[in-house]
Design an enzyme around this catalytic site. Structure first.
Site: not given
Length: 293
Positions: A236-238
Site C-alpha cells: 500500500l502506497d509504496e
C-alpha cells in the site's frame, strides 16, 4: 534528348514512433539501436538513455520518424533486442492511451484530467469513469464519458473488482488512474494490472491518516504540503514513484487554505505522471522508475 526521369521515392507520409527499452548495460547498445533504425531510413528526433550503476541496467527512449511499417520496424529491432537481452516496446508517438479513471467523491483530480484531455494537453482517451459513489456522475455527463457506479462494501469488494477487471478487458484499457479513489485495490488486482495503475495521494502518509489529514497537519504546524504519484502495487502506497512535488505553507494558512493548496499540488503531480506514462517516458527500474522528461 529525352530527360531521365527522377528515381522513384516513397510517397507515404512518415509515422512518428517511440521505442523504449531496458537491458543489461554493455557497450554497443546505442550503436545497435540507432543502426537498426537508420537502416530503415529512420530519422531519430529524440533520444535519451540512462545507465544505472546500482542495478547494472541500461534504459533508453528513442523517437524516430520513418515510412517503414510497424512490422518492418519490429523485424529490424528484434535481432538487436535478442543480442542485448532487451525488454522493449514500440508505439506511435501521441497515440491516446485508453484510460479508466476511478474516483470516489472528490472531483479536483478528475476534472483536471478531463479538461486536459479535451484541450489536447494529455494524450489519453478516457473511455470510462468508475466510482463507488454517484456524486461525480454529472461531471462524467458534462464531458460525455460513460459513468459506471460500482458500489464497494466489505461484502461486495470481490465482485466490484471483478467488474473493474471486466471493464478493463471489454474496453481494451491500457491505464487505470486512481484519481482520489478512496478504496484499496486487492493484491490480486494490483498484480493483474501491474504497471498500469497510477495512484495519487498527499504527502502526509504515514504520519496523518484518516479522513481529515489536512486538519491534523494544520494542528501539527506543517510547513510543506506535497503529493506523490506512483504505480499501485500490493504494498500500500509504496509502489514505484513517478512524480512528486511540494508547496511551502505557513502558520497563517488555515485548514481550508491547506486543502486548496494540497489539491492544486495533487492535480499537477497526477497530470504530469499520467502524461509521462502515456508518452512512454516512464521505465521501471526495480522498485524505482526512470523518467525521461
Amino acid at each position: 534528348m529525352t530527360a531521365t526521369p527522377p528515381p522513384e521515392t516513397d510517397t507515404h507520409a512518415p509515422t512518428h514512433w517511440v521505442l523504449t527499452l531496458s537491458c543489461p548495460d554493455r557497450p554497443g547498445i546505442v550503436h545497435g539501436v540507432s543502426g537498426a533504425l537508420a537502416g530503415l531510413g529512420g530519422n531519430i528526433t529524440e533520444s535519451q538513455q540512462f545507465g544505472d550503476p546500482g542495478t547494472g541496467l541500461f534504459f533508453m527512449r528513442v523517437q524516430v520518424e520513418t515510412v517503414a511499417s510497424r512490422a518492418d520496424l519490429e523485424a529490424a529491432i528484434e535481432p538487436v533486442a535478442a543480442e542485448f537481452e532487451m525488454t522493449w516496446r514500440l508505439d506511435e508517438v501521441g497515440r491516446p492511451v485508453r484510460t479508466i479513471v476511478m474516483v470516489s467523491k472528490t472531483a479536483h483530480c478528475l476534472t483536471d484530467l478531463l479538461f486536459r484531455q479535451r484541450s489536447g494537453r494529455l494524450p489519453i482517451d478516457v473511455v470510462a469513469i468508475v466510482s463507488n459513489h454517484t456524486d461525480l456522475e454529472p461531471i462524467a455527463q458534462f464531458y460525455g464519458v460513460p459513468f459506471h457506479h460500482v458500489p464497494v462494501t466489505r461484502e461486495t469488494k470481490p465482485a466490484a473488482e471483478a467488474r473493474l477487471l471486466e471493464l478493463v478487458e471489454e474496453l481494451d484499457v491500457e491505464l487505470v488512474v486512481l484519481a482520489r479513489y478512496m478504496q484499496i485495490l486487492s493484491d490480486d488486482a494490483c498484480t493483474r494490472l501491474a504497471s498500469r495503475v497510477i495512484n495519487i495521494h498527499h504527502s502526509f502518509l504515514p504520519s496523518f491518516k484518516g479522513a481529515r489529514p489536512y486538519a491534523q497537519a494544520h494542528d501539527r504546524g506543517v510547513k510543506l504540503i506535497g503529493a506523490t504519484a506512483h504505480y499501485a502495487t500490493a504494498s500500500l502506497d509504496e509502489g514505484p514513484i513517478i512524480e512528486q512535488d511540494v508547496q511551502r505553507v505557513s502558520h497563517a494558512d488555515g485548514v481550508d487554505e491547506l486543502v486548496a493548496i494540497g489539491q492544486d499540488v495533487e492535480r499537477q503531480v497526477l497530470a504530469r505522471a499520467v502524461r509521462w506514462h502515456a508518452e512512454h517516458r516512464v521505465l521501471l527500474d526495480g522498485h524505482r522508475t526512470v523518467v525521461f522528461r
